[in-house]
Write an enzyme that holds these catalytic residues in place. Structure first.
Site, PDB file in Angstrom:
ATOM      1  N   SER A  65     -33.992 -28.046  10.980  1.00 60.12           N
ATOM      2  CA  SER A  65     -34.731 -26.797  10.790  1.00 60.12           C
ATOM      3  C   SER A  65     -33.777 -25.648  10.486  1.00 60.12           C
ATOM      4  O   SER A  65     -34.022 -24.838   9.587  1.00 60.12           O
ATOM      5  CB  SER A  65     -35.534 -26.452  12.050  1.00 60.12           C
ATOM      6  N   ARG A 114     -32.944 -18.033  14.856  1.00 62.09           N
ATOM      7  CA  ARG A 114     -33.851 -18.527  15.890  1.00 62.09           C
ATOM      8  C   ARG A 114     -35.204 -17.802  15.834  1.00 62.09           C
ATOM      9  O   ARG A 114     -36.244 -18.389  16.148  1.00 62.09           O
ATOM     10  CB  ARG A 114     -33.189 -18.407  17.274  1.00 62.09           C
ATOM     11  N   HIS A 131     -36.988 -19.495  13.110  1.00 65.17           N
ATOM     12  CA  HIS A 131     -37.361 -20.806  13.632  1.00 65.17           C
ATOM     13  C   HIS A 131     -38.646 -20.722  14.470  1.00 65.17           C
ATOM     14  O   HIS A 131     -39.500 -21.611  14.414  1.00 65.17           O
ATOM     15  CB  HIS A 131     -36.203 -21.346  14.480  1.00 65.17           C
TER      16      HIS A 131
END
Lengths: 216, 216
Positions: A21, A44, A47
């Protein structure tokens, strides 16, 4: 339990999924102007949202990452505005250095005081945090009123957070509260606009605690 | 605590903020093809994300809303994939009808079984839910593996959820798991693409419990 089809063990491990990812995010994001230390937070956040626009809207005070890392390593408290933020934060890396993750919004004294003053529990919870935490990292993903109150307390010299992660989501006051945060010269991470939320703030904090834990 | 500036009680109440936000959403969203019963879910998802693209990406099985409302009013359990979803859901309107909101992902037996089978705790937590809940509303905002396992259990005739709210976020397997959900002829709410997450699933479920509570 009786399964007709055979249960298959994982062919791809969770750790690999995360790595894959992160690679996809870096590739799709392309050029950006975040520093090497800021980028893990951006990554993040994307994500956790699958939203590149949100990732690109992040704004960092120049001292944000270093101050956040130092605070975690000193064992300072993390203060969450709502329970969703509190439970989402990875605790291991906070506890490891003596810290804790607290949320005060449902405390009986906070509920009572908010009623008495005809204000929000979010606001009163920020005042309670002042009494409970020295410095501290404030993780605000839901309540613009909490962020605005914290900004007021900073301006009055009553609160001295080591880091404010302020990204409430919403249509009324959310973007405005972030604009106010941007005017402060203290370590903050925020974003421009209405987007944000508990999962976003959690992602940002988890990125910082991972960096803190990697420091020698 | 001594404040230099005067503390101001709220001039706008939380309830008014929500109403104002909902008006803005309806105005900015403009034309759409959701039904009257589906729209409160869309509205609350946009409220929680400030993301109209995400709101527009929602897909409803034709029986989703009615089946969800009936399940809540029958006191069926809500099963969350992760703790953030569990804590985010408004409990009052679930408890009122005898229901509960459960999450199994951190249960010791789930952790142990996942290790033994070399798989994710999310997958094993879905299997545990089968033993704990009759019918039920599954609220999955984080783990594509949980959603894929639940779909497998439905196909095998082992799970018969009253509603699946399946909107995991992410870059690997999330969109694919939703595509699989779309192939089932059971009540579901999902969305097209990578976006989603705990706050989104919570918003959708809260919208349904509000509708359930308004029924005479």
């Amino acid at each position: 339990m009786d399964f007709k089809t055979e249960f298959k063990p994982l062919t791809i491990q969770p750790q690999e999924i995360e790595e894959k990812s992160f690679e996809m995010i870096t590739e799709e994001l392309g050029e950006h102007s975040f520093t090497e230390d800021q980028y893990p937070v951006v990554q993040r956040v994307i994500h956790a949202s699958a939203d590149f626009e949100l990732g690109r809207s992040l704004v960092f005070h120049p001292d944000a990452i270093e101050s956040g890392i130092a605070a975690i390593r000193r064992g300072e408290k993390v203060i969450a505005d709502v329970q969703m933020v509190q439970v989402g934060i990875s605790k291991e890396r906070i506890y490891k250095y003596g810290g804790d993750v607290n949320v005060y919004i449902s405390d009986p004294d906070v509920v009572e005081e908010a009623k008495r003053l005809n204000t929000t529990r979010a606001i009163i919870s920020m005042r309670k945090a002042l009494r409970e935490a020295e410095g501290g990292i404030y993780a605000i993903g839901n309540a613009p009123t909490a962020l605005l109150e914290l900004i007021r307390l900073v301006k009055e010299g009553l609160a001295k957070p080591s880091l404010i992660i302020g990204m409430p989501v919403g249509f009324v006051s959310a973007a405005e509260s972030k604009d106010e945060l941007l005017k402060l010269d203290i370590p903050y991470i925020t974003n421009i606009g209405r987007k944000g939320g508990s999962t976003i703030v959690v992602a940002a904090l988890n990125a910082i605690s991972i960096m803190a834990d990697k420091r020698a």
